[in-house]
Write a protein that holds these residues in place. Structure first.
Motif, PDB file in Angstrom:
ATOM      1  N   UNK A   1      37.394  39.944  39.677  1.00 16.64           N
ATOM      2  CA  UNK A   1      37.637  40.011  38.400  1.00 16.64           C
ATOM      3  C   UNK A   1      38.923  40.217  38.173  1.00 16.64           C
ATOM      4  N   UNK A   2      38.865  38.862  36.969  1.00 17.42           N
ATOM      5  CA  UNK A   2      40.706  39.000  36.923  1.00 17.42           C
ATOM      6  C   UNK A   2      41.520  40.118  36.514  1.00 17.42           C
ATOM      7  N   UNK A   3      40.945  41.130  35.823  1.00 17.80           N
ATOM      8  CA  UNK A   3      41.343  42.560  36.343  1.00 17.80           C
ATOM      9  C   UNK A   3      42.205  43.094  37.529  1.00 17.80           C
ATOM     10  N   UNK A   4      43.448  42.597  37.645  1.00 20.49           N
ATOM     11  CA  UNK A   4      43.812  43.417  39.219  1.00 20.49           C
ATOM     12  C   UNK A   4      44.050  44.322  39.518  1.00 20.49           C
ATOM     13  N   UNK A   5      44.243  45.495  37.937  1.00 23.04           N
ATOM     14  CA  UNK A   5      45.716  46.421  38.280  1.00 23.04           C
ATOM     15  C   UNK A   5      43.796  47.408  38.782  1.00 23.04           C
ATOM     16  N   UNK A   6      42.550  46.623  38.834  1.00 19.55           N
ATOM     17  CA  UNK A   6      41.391  47.434  39.882  1.00 19.55           C
ATOM     18  C   UNK A   6      40.946  47.176  41.198  1.00 19.55           C
ATOM     19  N   UNK A   7      42.180  45.910  41.313  1.00 19.96           N
ATOM     20  CA  UNK A   7      41.344  44.854  42.564  1.00 19.96           C
ATOM     21  C   UNK A   7      41.838  46.239  44.058  1.00 19.96           C
ATOM     22  N   UNK A   8      40.558  45.987  44.893  1.00 18.25           N
ATOM     23  CA  UNK A   8      40.880  47.182  46.177  1.00 18.25           C
ATOM     24  C   UNK A   8      40.177  48.125  46.302  1.00 18.25           C
ATOM     25  N   UNK A   9      39.454  48.325  45.467  1.00 21.77           N
ATOM     26  CA  UNK A   9      38.937  49.417  45.281  1.00 21.77           C
ATOM     27  C   UNK A   9      38.260  49.911  46.651  1.00 21.77           C
ATOM     28  N   UNK A  10      37.845  49.152  47.202  1.00 18.96           N
ATOM     29  CA  UNK A  10      37.163  49.098  49.011  1.00 18.96           C
ATOM     30  C   UNK A  10      37.950  49.538  50.049  1.00 18.96           C
ATOM     31  N   UNK A  11      39.053  49.030  49.520  1.00 17.68           N
ATOM     32  CA  UNK A  11      40.380  48.928  50.885  1.00 17.68           C
ATOM     33  C   UNK A  11      39.948  49.387  51.948  1.00 17.68           C
ATOM     34  N   UNK A  12      40.183  51.201  51.402  1.00 20.81           N
ATOM     35  CA  UNK A  12      40.578  52.362  52.200  1.00 20.81           C
ATOM     36  C   UNK A  12      39.330  52.360  53.295  1.00 20.81           C
ATOM     37  N   UNK A  13      38.293  51.531  52.666  1.00 21.07           N
ATOM     38  CA  UNK A  13      37.564  51.546  53.609  1.00 21.07           C
ATOM     39  C   UNK A  13      37.342  50.878  54.436  1.00 21.07           C
ATOM     40  N   UNK A  14      38.176  49.586  54.220  1.00 21.82           N
ATOM     41  CA  UNK A  14      37.769  48.023  55.099  1.00 21.82           C
ATOM     42  C   UNK A  14      39.298  49.385  56.258  1.00 21.82           C
ATOM     43  N   UNK A  15      39.905  49.666  55.719  1.00 20.76           N
ATOM     44  CA  UNK A  15      41.138  49.681  56.429  1.00 20.76           C
ATOM     45  C   UNK A  15      40.265  51.180  57.703  1.00 20.76           C
ATOM     46  N   UNK A  16      39.205  52.228  57.611  1.00 22.19           N
ATOM     47  CA  UNK A  16      38.154  53.106  58.188  1.00 22.19           C
ATOM     48  C   UNK A  16      38.248  51.691  58.964  1.00 22.19           C
ATOM     49  N   UNK A  17      37.438  51.289  59.179  1.00 22.37           N
ATOM     50  CA  UNK A  17      36.888  50.337  59.989  1.00 22.37           C
ATOM     51  C   UNK A  17      37.631  49.423  60.758  1.00 22.37           C
ATOM     52  N   UNK A  18      38.918  49.099  60.580  1.00 25.06           N
ATOM     53  CA  UNK A  18      40.082  48.143  60.316  1.00 25.06           C
ATOM     54  C   UNK A  18      40.279  48.936  62.104  1.00 25.06           C
ATOM     55  N   UNK A  19      39.390  48.288  63.065  1.00 27.32           N
ATOM     56  CA  UNK A  19      39.667  48.853  64.439  1.00 27.32           C
ATOM     57  C   UNK A  19      41.937  48.820  65.258  1.00 27.32           C
ATOM     58  N   UNK A  20      42.560  48.078  64.299  1.00 30.03           N
ATOM     59  CA  UNK A  20      43.790  48.326  64.958  1.00 30.03           C
ATOM     60  C   UNK A  20      44.301  49.363  64.403  1.00 30.03           C
ATOM     61  N   UNK A  21      43.931  49.450  63.669  1.00 32.47           N
ATOM     62  CA  UNK A  21      44.780  50.533  62.954  1.00 32.47           C
ATOM     63  C   UNK A  21      43.487  52.199  62.923  1.00 32.47           C
ATOM     64  N   UNK A  22      42.449  52.051  64.233  1.00 31.87           N
ATOM     65  CA  UNK A  22      42.185  53.419  64.714  1.00 31.87           C
ATOM     66  C   UNK A  22      43.314  54.536  65.094  1.00 31.87           C
ATOM     67  N   UNK A  23      44.837  53.880  65.776  1.00 36.37           N
ATOM     68  CA  UNK A  23      45.398  55.055  66.570  1.00 36.37           C
ATOM     69  C   UNK A  23      46.129  55.844  65.617  1.00 36.37           C
ATOM     70  N   UNK A  24      45.615  55.626  64.221  1.00 39.23           N
ATOM     71  CA  UNK A  24      46.208  56.569  62.546  1.00 39.23           C
ATOM     72  C   UNK A  24      44.924  56.722  61.381  1.00 39.23           C
ATOM     73  N   UNK A  25      44.566  57.907  62.278  1.00 37.53           N
ATOM     74  CA  UNK A  25      43.239  58.205  61.699  1.00 37.53           C
ATOM     75  C   UNK A  25      43.107  58.740  59.984  1.00 37.53           C
ATOM     76  N   UNK A  26      43.977  59.067  59.927  1.00 40.12           N
ATOM     77  CA  UNK A  26      44.893  59.566  58.420  1.00 40.12           C
ATOM     78  C   UNK A  26      45.004  58.173  57.732  1.00 40.12           C
ATOM     79  N   UNK A  27      45.530  56.889  58.064  1.00 37.08           N
ATOM     80  CA  UNK A  27      45.913  55.792  56.868  1.00 37.08           C
ATOM     81  C   UNK A  27      45.127  55.267  56.136  1.00 37.08           C
ATOM     82  N   UNK A  28      43.105  55.851  56.053  1.00 38.10           N
ATOM     83  CA  UNK A  28      42.255  55.011  55.462  1.00 38.10           C
ATOM     84  C   UNK A  28      42.759  55.792  53.822  1.00 38.10           C
ATOM     85  N   UNK A  29      42.915  57.447  54.634  1.00 36.79           N
ATOM     86  CA  UNK A  29      42.545  58.688  53.934  1.00 36.79           C
ATOM     87  C   UNK A  29      44.353  57.996  52.306  1.00 36.79           C
ATOM     88  N   UNK A  30      45.288  57.677  53.507  1.00 39.89           N
ATOM     89  CA  UNK A  30      46.753  57.762  52.085  1.00 39.89           C
ATOM     90  C   UNK A  30      46.203  56.418  51.545  1.00 39.89           C
TER      91      UNK A  30
END
Lengths: 293, 261
Positions: B80-109
């Motif tokens: 959508x062109x309404x960028x205020x809502x962009x990234x709704x599933x970004x946290x889910x992506x971080x959760x599955x992002x292997x290089x960030x596995x060392x920071x298990x709290x990162x996705x929830x932040x």
């Protein structure tokens, strides 16, 4: 075709500044003497909160231009009706003196790419852009201004000049033009053309608003200058000169200072808007009447 | 493939690519010029995520954050062109992002920061009057059946990590000392609310989170209390309700007739 549907009274022939959240409080506190503010429509397509709170208050005391960046008028697929609905609601709420959008595309296959992407200037694109402009003007019930793009590339498929293309859109749809003088300068340097001839080639009566902004300098693969429409710097002297030339031809025209990156304090932008105002008034005072002819 | 499809694909491609049909006045390689568009698109999408998630970025550093954001943006451009809502599933992506596995709290932040952006732009609403609250308190017999309309900006989040403390540690001047005092492994729940112009984030107990979720779902006060007590016998309704009232979270109170709760 919409003929004379420009909403009265329109923006004043003065300088304006793009409204940034960083400046909300400053503007309310200082109540600046300024021609108008302009917002990016999409930033205000939210349900509530500080953006509407401040815009509502600022709107009470100032003229407003709403400038869309997401309609994708140059897109291959039909315009997004849901987005047109959002625009209609926003325009209904704030009753802006002007509405404008870009000769560019941003959406394809359901993805929104958040940039103003270039189109080839050929018959098929012309027909599509005109159909889209017609749809916008029908849906919103008002005349829109179409902005000329800053581009970095050209298409082998193009069969006409950008100015020819734009003039034809104006002729077929009755839309007005938002002449972005910085975009003219950037595109003409990037494509080795004469920016003064570019301005002469556009229908002067259609031009309802001007944009001024700063650019960044880069070079292309051959080492030739490549200017980037960054909105992150003061207006360059070459663009002020071109602006003075445009004012000689057009007479005083609402002129916006655009700044979206490295945003300075509000008075810095207000001073640029005042400089534009001084130029349009100075040029107007000595302008021979036949300049309009 | 249509011209725009080729153009769009090349904009988001991992390897620098240049769509066909492009020319330059001096015959120079159009790829260099096309790179301006590639850069514009990627920088604008990454910046949008960085604007929404400043604490997430500080936790991993700008370089790492921009690398994750770039991978996310390529795979998940805005719809959508309404960028205020962009990234709704970004946290889910971080959760599955292997290089960030060392920071298990990162996705929830990141999840907390996305909720904060939602709350920031949510619809406006006025809290109920103090008189309406007083009226409710004066008639304890009607309390269990009371239902609340909560503020449109209200969001609840439950985490296995100390997300509220991690977020709060970044709001002061001495981030380093504040962070050192956080036990990231402690579960925390958050209440987010924009009563005036600013979004407040409150640390709440898991039972209070349960309580508010049930109120938000339209259940009567009595039912919400029972469910919160079932989750934790130490649940304190007075405290939880007091927080909602003080925060301005209650926009309306109704008393459906003949309600069984």
């Amino acid at each position: 075709m919409i003929g004379n549907a420009s909403p009265a009274p329109g923006l004043p022939a003065r300088g304006g500044v793009g409204l940034k959240p960083e400046h909300f409080r400053d503007i309310l506190a200082s109540a600046p003497d300024i021609g108008f503010f302009e917002i990016h429509a999409e930033n205000y397509m939210v349900d509530g909160g500080p953006f509407h709170h401040y815009l509502g208050r600022i709107r009470e005391n100032h003229c407003l231009s709403i400038h869309g960046v997401g309609l994708s008028i140059g897109g291959e697929s039909p315009l997004c009706e849901a987005h047109l609905d959002r625009l209609a609601r926003l325009l209904d709420r704030y009753q802006p003196e002007s509405f404008s959008e870009h000769l560019a595309w941003a959406s394809h296959g359901g993805a929104f790419l958040n940039d103003l992407l270039p189109v080839p200037y050929d018959a098929a694109t012309l027909a599509r852009v005109c159909a889209h402009v017609d749809r916008v003007q029908d849906r919103l019930g008002r005349r829109m201004l179409l902005e000329n793009p800053a581009t970095y590339l050209e298409f082998a498929a193009s069969t006409m000049a950008e100015t020819e293309f734009i003039a034809e859109v104006v002729k077929r749809t009755g839309c007005g033009l938002l002449l972005d003088v910085n975009n003219v300068y950037v595109a003409c340097v990037n494509h080795h053309r004469d920016p003064y001839a570019y301005i002469r080639a556009l229908p002067p009566a259609a031009i309802g608003q001007i944009h001024l902004a700063g650019f960044a300098r880069d070079t292309d693969a051959a080492g030739d200058p490549l200017l980037i429409d960054s909105h992150g710097a003061p207006v360059a002297q070459a663009v002020w000169d071109l602006y003075a030339y445009a004012m000689e031809r057009l007479g005083p025209t609402p002129t916006l200072i655009e700044r979206d990156n490295d945003i300075p304090a509000f008075p810095v932008l207000l001073a640029e808007a005042q400089r534009a105002e001084a130029i349009m008034n100075e040029v107007d005072a000595v302008r021979p009447q036949e300049a309009l002819a | 493939m249509s011209p725009h499809e080729a153009f769009a694909d090349s904009l988001l491609a991992v390897q620098p690519a240049c769509p066909p049909g492009l020319i330059t006045w001096n015959g120079s390689d159009p790829a260099r010029r096309f790179a301006v568009y590639r850069n514009n698109v990627m920088v604008s999408l990454i910046d949008a995520l960085a604007d929404t998630c400043p604490v997430t970025q500080t936790l991993v550093g700008e370089e790492f954050f921009r690398a994750v954001a770039a991978e996310y943006a390529r795979a998940n451009p805005p719809r959508s062109p309404v960028m205020a809502h962009y990234g709704a599933d970004f946290a889910g992506f971080i959760e599955e992002f292997a290089p960030a596995a060392g920071l298990p709290y990162l996705a929830d932040v990141a999840r907390l920061e996305m909720l904060r952006a939602e709350a920031y732009h949510a619809a406006d609403a006025e809290p109920v009057s103090p008189e309406a609250i007083a009226l409710l308190a004066a008639d304890p017999g009607r309390l269990p059946a009371a239902r609340f309309t909560l503020h449109p900006s209200l969001r609840i989040m439950e985490s296995r990590h100390a997300v509220v403390s991690l977020w709060a540690a970044h709001q002061g001047d001495d981030v380093y000392s504040a962070l050192a005092a956080v036990d990231t492994a402690l579960p925390e729940s958050a209440l987010l609310l924009r009563a005036g112009l600013d979004v407040e984030i409150y640390r709440i107990t898991a039972a209070t989170a349960t309580f508010i979720r049930h109120l938000q779902a339209g259940r009567g006060l009595g039912t919400a209390v029972d469910l919160a007590l079932a989750a934790d016998a130490a649940f304190d309704m007075t405290e939880a309700l007091g927080l909602l009232i003080r925060a301005g979270a209650i926009g309306g109170i109704t008393h459906p007739e003949g309600e069984q709760t």
